[in-house]
Enzyme design. Structure first.
Site, mmCIF file in Angstrom:
data_model
loop_
_atom_site.group_PDB
_atom_site.id
_atom_site.type_symbol
_atom_site.label_atom_id
_atom_site.label_comp_id
_atom_site.label_asym_id
_atom_site.label_seq_id
_atom_site.Cartn_x
_atom_site.Cartn_y
_atom_site.Cartn_z
ATOM 1 N N ARG A 112 62.203 71.396 0.108
ATOM 2 C CA ARG A 112 62.298 71.673 -1.278
ATOM 3 C C ARG A 112 63.948 71.863 -1.867
ATOM 4 O O ARG A 112 64.937 72.210 -1.125
ATOM 5 C CB ARG A 112 61.819 72.931 -1.640
ATOM 6 C CG ARG A 112 60.145 72.847 -1.797
ATOM 7 C CD ARG A 112 59.666 74.244 -2.313
ATOM 8 N NE ARG A 112 60.055 75.487 -1.626
ATOM 9 C CZ ARG A 112 60.930 76.362 -1.881
ATOM 10 N NH1 ARG A 112 61.709 76.160 -3.204
ATOM 11 N NH2 ARG A 112 61.255 77.187 -1.137
ATOM 12 N N LYS A 117 54.418 73.554 -4.323
ATOM 13 C CA LYS A 117 55.057 74.772 -4.881
ATOM 14 C C LYS A 117 55.266 74.648 -6.441
ATOM 15 O O LYS A 117 55.584 75.525 -7.093
ATOM 16 C CB LYS A 117 56.348 74.878 -4.196
ATOM 17 C CG LYS A 117 56.319 75.193 -2.692
ATOM 18 C CD LYS A 117 55.139 76.647 -2.362
ATOM 19 C CE LYS A 117 55.328 76.956 -0.821
ATOM 20 N NZ LYS A 117 54.246 78.170 -0.846
ATOM 21 N N HIS A 170 51.879 84.965 -2.214
ATOM 22 C CA HIS A 170 52.388 84.284 -1.478
ATOM 23 C C HIS A 170 51.893 84.821 -0.041
ATOM 24 O O HIS A 170 52.752 85.516 0.395
ATOM 25 C CB HIS A 170 53.687 84.057 -1.554
ATOM 26 C CG HIS A 170 54.292 82.801 -0.707
ATOM 27 N ND1 HIS A 170 55.753 82.797 -0.074
ATOM 28 C CD2 HIS A 170 53.750 81.497 -0.336
ATOM 29 C CE1 HIS A 170 55.904 81.556 0.634
ATOM 30 N NE2 HIS A 170 54.817 80.949 0.513
ATOM 31 N N SER A 185 59.630 83.195 6.419
ATOM 32 C CA SER A 185 59.475 82.286 7.688
ATOM 33 C C SER A 185 60.035 82.815 8.852
ATOM 34 O O SER A 185 61.082 83.638 8.781
ATOM 35 C CB SER A 185 60.536 80.959 7.150
ATOM 36 O OG SER A 185 60.477 80.259 8.246
ATOM 37 N N LYS A 213 53.576 84.936 10.165
ATOM 38 C CA LYS A 213 52.446 85.038 9.342
ATOM 39 C C LYS A 213 51.333 83.853 9.677
ATOM 40 O O LYS A 213 50.117 84.461 9.673
ATOM 41 C CB LYS A 213 52.907 84.697 7.888
ATOM 42 C CG LYS A 213 51.836 84.741 6.681
ATOM 43 C CD LYS A 213 52.618 84.302 5.208
ATOM 44 C CE LYS A 213 52.916 82.917 5.356
ATOM 45 N NZ LYS A 213 53.126 82.441 3.971
ATOM 46 N N THR A 214 51.737 82.896 10.075
ATOM 47 C CA THR A 214 50.594 81.777 10.481
ATOM 48 C C THR A 214 50.022 82.239 11.732
ATOM 49 O O THR A 214 48.708 82.146 12.032
ATOM 50 C CB THR A 214 51.341 80.266 10.469
ATOM 51 O OG1 THR A 214 51.747 80.168 9.162
ATOM 52 C CG2 THR A 214 50.106 79.601 10.761
ATOM 53 N N ASP A 232 48.401 80.327 2.788
ATOM 54 C CA ASP A 232 49.678 80.353 2.197
ATOM 55 C C ASP A 232 49.857 80.862 0.756
ATOM 56 O O ASP A 232 50.617 81.644 0.224
ATOM 57 C CB ASP A 232 50.429 78.904 2.087
ATOM 58 C CG ASP A 232 51.585 79.015 1.594
ATOM 59 O OD1 ASP A 232 52.669 79.787 1.939
ATOM 60 O OD2 ASP A 232 52.151 78.099 0.940
ATOM 61 N N ARG A 268 56.497 69.003 9.202
ATOM 62 C CA ARG A 268 55.551 69.618 8.455
ATOM 63 C C ARG A 268 54.256 68.818 8.791
ATOM 64 O O ARG A 268 54.217 67.480 9.121
ATOM 65 C CB ARG A 268 55.586 69.550 6.940
ATOM 66 C CG ARG A 268 56.614 70.766 6.593
ATOM 67 C CD ARG A 268 56.052 72.124 6.383
ATOM 68 N NE ARG A 268 57.075 72.864 6.055
ATOM 69 C CZ ARG A 268 56.890 74.159 5.598
ATOM 70 N NH1 ARG A 268 55.405 74.575 5.557
ATOM 71 N NH2 ARG A 268 57.696 75.149 5.194
#
Length: 540
Positions: free
Chosen positions: A61, A204, A224, A242, A246-247, A261, A326
């Site tokens: 982004r 996003k 988020h 990041s 989290k994942t 997410d 990604r």
């Protein structure tokens, strides 16, 4: 103009200004879109069956090129500043017309999708996405809710997205910063993206729209975060920037995944905004992330990855294009996903994940409601030393509500909503340090993943509800003295440092960073939130 595919018979692109097109492909299947991408030379198949594409100039982004049209709706509501930059309504109309003119005599791909997987239609959002590239359209299919054929026959879009990567703005004429842009127009319910093929701008952009709409029109808190649910229906939320885990930590074989997410918390429900996952793949292995690895098959899209030499086997360690490699795939590619992407009830446990490279924060601590609001607004983690040229010490990173780039409203607006929901639901909030212990990066060691998993499991199982706690002298955090399957001596971080004075100095340093960061929110933060700030002590 030729039209191909399945759609509402009354649907037309003329009202958008899209006229003189060569062909409009409506709601093509992923298989058809893969074939279009390959035929156009825009992608190739990996041996897993996934489509591999290159997003071009932009592999992430571009926050500095994201704007919101300033008008009678947004002027007094948006938190204008570095994140939310105003854009002139007339310039937006001009740019939209130019993008439409650019597409004349070209093929476009149209996709009708939905956001928000709530059981309550109040929260549903119908979106029509028009893309220049077929793989952008497939990304939309992967990431949003997919209507069935009956819904498509009667589909009425509330928002429109126009994504034109090949069209470049002229900053001197169009009012943009440079040739790429992502602009939200709330009054016209349009999102315009140009000059960038990075698919995350679509995802996003809509997330930002939802973050504006839900708090103003409903009582649902946009978040988020990732979310999962236990077999007995208890919901857990995982917030983290990041690199915080989290994942990894929300992927639990014993707890089905609601989403990875973007979610909302309404009165008695947590629901996913999306219908898919958009995961990082750098250094991906089946051992480290089995769910993600196995989801990379036909229908998935890999972005900016490399291949092993003379093969179609993806080299996930390849950083030659970007670190931000990604994959997108529909959420049902995850075998342990909740089919409806929602769960009824309120969260029972909420985890704020921070990779504290200073070695200051406890491995796990329980927050009061006021502390939760303070740390929610702070959104802290730390970059490890050595990741940037000239950085010798860990570097603090703060992102309000763990998602500052996507918040059109003032962060305290979201924090106030969180506080009300915590008081009503009595949910437990835990601050979890997935970073260092025994000293900062380079001195101490990273907290073992097995210990972090054990602490989260203990919190989920209620094993920390009745143990003794002690209070952190500077941060005021409640630290358990015992946790199953975790050594007691690591639960208070000060105990793990050989030099206690050095720990106190480092804790003060981090506390000062928190206080300094919060200054920009203090004018709109309630006194009880300000009182939850760490207190800096004199070091003898």
């Amino acid at each position: 103009m030729q039209e191909v595919g399945f759609k509402n018979p009354a649907a037309s692109l003329d009202s958008l200004g899209l006229k003189g097109l060569k062909t409009a492909y409506w709601n093509l299947s992923p298989e058809d879109l893969v074939e279009h991408s390959i035929a156009k030379g825009m992608g190739r198949l990996a041996d897993s069956g996934a489509l591999v594409i290159n997003t071009g100039e932009f592999t992430g982004r571009s926050p500095e090129d994201r704007f919101i049209v300033e008008d009678s709706i947004t002027r007094s509501k948006v938190h204008w500043g570095k994140v939310n930059k105003p854009f002139d309504p007339k310039k937006f109309d001009q740019l939209w017309r130019k993008a439409c003119a650019y597409l004349r005599k070209k093929e476009v791909y149209v996709r009708d999708v939905m956001a928000n997987a709530s059981a309550d239609p109040l929260y549903h959002m119908n979106i029509r996405v028009v893309t220049e590239y077929p793989w952008s359209n497939q990304f939309v299919y992967n990431m949003f809710r997919r209507p069935d054929r009956e819904d498509l026959l009667h589909f009425d879009p509330q928002w429109t997205v126009l994504c034109v990567p090949g069209f470049k703005a002229d900053p001197t004429v169009d009012g943009t910063r440079q040739h790429n842009f992502a602009i939200i127009n709330v009054k016209k319910k349009r999102l315009l993206i140009g000059g960038s093929g990075y698919t995350g701008e679509i995802k996003k952009g809509i997330f930002s729209v939802i973050n504006f709409i839900l708090p103003i029109k409903t009582n649902a808190l946009p978040m988020h975060c990732s979310a999962n649910v236990g077999r007995n229906g208890d919901i857990a939320l995982f917030f983290g920037l990041s690199g915080t885990g989290k994942t990894t930590l929300s992927a639990d074989p014993n707890r089905p995944l609601i989403g990875d997410d973007e979610h909302a918390w309404s009165d008695n429900e947590v629901f996913n905004f999306e219908g898919g996952c958009y995961a990082k793949t750098i250094d991906l292995t089946e051992e480290k992330e089995p769910d993600i690895f196995r989801a990379i098959r036909h229908g998935a899209i890999l972005e900016n990855v490399g291949f092993l030499e003379h093969s179609r086997t993806v080299n996930y360690a390849d950083r030659s294009i970007t670190e931000n490699t990604r994959v997108s795939y529909p959420i049902h590619f995850i075998s342990n996903a909740v089919p409806t992407s929602n769960a009824h009830g309120n969260p029972k446990n909420i985890f704020f994940l921070a990779c504290d490279a200073f070695g200051v924060l406890p491995p796990i601590s329980r927050l009061t409601t006021e502390q939760a609001m303070y740390h929610f607004v702070s959104g802290y983690t730390a970059k490890v030393a050595g990741t940037e040229v000239g950085v010798k010490d860990p570097k603090t990173t703060f992102s309000a509500c763990f998602g500052a780039p996507f918040l059109p409203l003032h962060p305290t607006r979201y924090a106030d909503m969180l506080g009300k929901k915590l008081r009503r639901s009595k949910a437990n909030v835990w601050l979890v340090n997935t970073g260092w212990s025994g000293g900062p990066y380079g001195v101490g060691s990273r907290i073992k993943l097995a210990y972090t998993r054990a602490m989260i499991t203990a919190a989920l199982n209620g094993d920390l509800d009745h143990v003794q706690y002690e209070t952190h002298e500077i941060f005021g955090l409640a630290m358990p003295k015992h946790c199953p399957n975790v050594p007691d001596d690591i639960l208070n971080p000060r105990n793990t440092w050989a030099d206690k004075n050095a720990y106190d100095a480092k804790a003060n340093q981090l506390a000062n960073e928190f206080v300094k960061n919060f200054e920009k929110f203090a004018d709109q933060a309630k006194p009880e939130i300000l009182a939850a700030a760490p207190r800096v002590l004199e070091v003898v």
